[in-house]
Design an enzyme around this catalytic site. Structure first.
Site, PDB file in Angstrom:
ATOM      1  CB  CYS A 151      30.062 -32.344  18.147  1.00 33.84           C
ATOM      2  SG  CYS A 151      28.898 -32.597  19.489  1.00 33.84           S
ATOM      3  CG  HIS A 157      31.540 -36.839  17.797  1.00 35.60           C
ATOM      4  ND1 HIS A 157      32.590 -36.080  18.246  1.00 35.60           N
ATOM      5  CD2 HIS A 157      30.477 -36.481  18.536  1.00 35.60           C
ATOM      6  CE1 HIS A 157      32.188 -35.296  19.223  1.00 35.60           C
ATOM      7  NE2 HIS A 157      30.898 -35.516  19.425  1.00 35.60           N
ATOM      8  CD  GLU A 192      35.174 -36.909  15.776  1.00 36.66           C
ATOM      9  OE1 GLU A 192      34.393 -36.720  14.819  1.00 36.66           O
ATOM     10  OE2 GLU A 192      34.951 -36.479  16.920  1.00 36.66           O
TER      11      GLU A 192
HETATM   12  N1  GLN Z   1      27.722 -30.064  24.305  1.00 37.88           N
HETATM   13  C1  GLN Z   1      29.008 -29.654  23.849  1.00 37.88           C
HETATM   14  C2  GLN Z   1      29.101 -28.149  23.681  1.00 37.88           C
HETATM   15  O1  GLN Z   1      28.193 -27.450  23.953  1.00 37.88           O
HETATM   16  C3  GLN Z   1      29.335 -30.328  22.526  1.00 37.88           C
HETATM   17  C4  GLN Z   1      29.509 -31.822  22.740  1.00 37.88           C
HETATM   18  C5  GLN Z   1      30.481 -32.463  21.804  1.00 37.88           C
HETATM   19  O2  GLN Z   1      31.237 -31.813  21.083  1.00 37.88           O
HETATM   20  N2  GLN Z   1      30.504 -33.760  21.840  1.00 37.88           N
HETATM   21  O3  GLN Z   1      30.108 -27.630  23.296  1.00 37.88           O
END
Ligand code: GLN
Length: 199
Positions: A81, A179, A181
Site C-alpha cells: 500500500c 494489505h 498482513e
Molecule cells: N493513501 C495512503 C498513501 O497515500 C496509503 C494508504 C495505506 O497504506 N493504507 O500513502
C-alpha cells in the site's frame, strides 16, 4: 540466503502486523528506525500507512538515503500500500513535492480507488498461488503503468476497477496495493520470503 533477517520500516505504518506474520513464518524480523538497524537486515518490508509522512520521517531520521542506497544495491524489498508508493519510481496524484525511494519501474496512482470506496475487500488471483487471496484495500493506490522489466502478479478481477494492476514484482522488489498482513493469510509474505531466500 538460508535464514534471512527481515526488517520492517518502523517510522510509520502498520509495522506490528507484518512482524506478526513474519514471526508466524518463523522468520527473524524487527522494526527498523535507524541506519544501524537497516545495516543488520538482509531484506525490508515497507508497510502501509501514509506515504508522505513516511518519506518525511525517513528524511528526518536519516534513513531515506541509506535505505534508497540498499534498494538500489539489490536488497529484496516488499512494499504494501503506502509501501508500494514508496517503492514506485513515479506517482500520479502525489502530494506536492512528494518523494519516493523508488526502484520499481512503475507509475502508481495514489488513493486511486476513490473516496466513495475508501476501503474494500475482494478475492484476487495472484501469480504463483494456487487459490485466490482475500485482499483488503485501504485508501489504496493502483499501478497505472509498468516498465518492461516488471512482472504483473495480480489485477482486480471485477467491479469498476477491473483489470487494474495491484501486485507486481521486479527482480528482488515486490509490491501490493492491498494489505496482505491483515486477514491471517501468510501466503503473500511467503512469496516474498522465497524471493529473499533465492536473492
Ligand atoms: N493513501 C495512503 C498513501 O497515500 C496509503 C494508504 C495505506 O497504506 N493504507 O500513502
Amino acid at each position: 540466503m538460508p535464514s534471512p533477517t527481515i526488517g520492517v520500516f518502523a517510522l510509520q505504518g502498520d509495522v506490528r502486523e507484518h512482524l506478526r506474520v513474519l514471526a508466524d513464518l518463523g522468520v527473524q524480523a524487527f522494526g527498523v528506525r535507524r541506519p544501524v538497524e537497516l545495516d543488520a537486515c538482509d531484506a525490508m518490508i515497507v508497510p502501509g500507512g501514509e506515504s508522505t509522512t513516511m518519506a518525511k520521517l525517513a528524511r528526518t531520521f536519516d534513513l531515506f538515503e541509506p535505505l534508497q542506497k540498499r534498494i538500489r544495491a539489490g536488497m529484496p524489498t516488499f512494499g504494501t500500500c503506502a509501501g508500494m508508493i514508496m517503492l514506485a519510481d513515479r506517482i500520479e496524484d502525489g502530494a506536492v513535492g512528494q518523494e519516493t525511494l523508488g526502484g520499481l519501474d512503475i507509475t502508481v496512482r495514489r488513493n486511486a480507488f476513490g473516496r466513495q470506496v475508501d476501503s474494500f475487500e475482494g478475492d484476487l488471483d495472484v501469480d504463483g498461488l494456487d487459490a485466490p487471496v482475500h485482499a483488503v484495500f485501504i485508501r489504496a493506490p493502483w499501478v497505472e503503468g509498468v516498465g518492461d522489466r516488471v512482472e504483473v502478479l495480480a489485477r482486480v478481477g471485477d467491479g469498476p476497477a477491473a483489470g487494474r494492476i495491484v501486485a507486481v514484482r521486479q527482480g528482488p522488489l515486490m509490491a501490493t496495493s492491498f494489505h496482505p498482513e491483515v486477514g491471517g493469510d501468510s501466503r503473500i509474505h511467503r512469496l516474498f520470503v522465497d524471493l529473499v531466500r533465492t536473492a
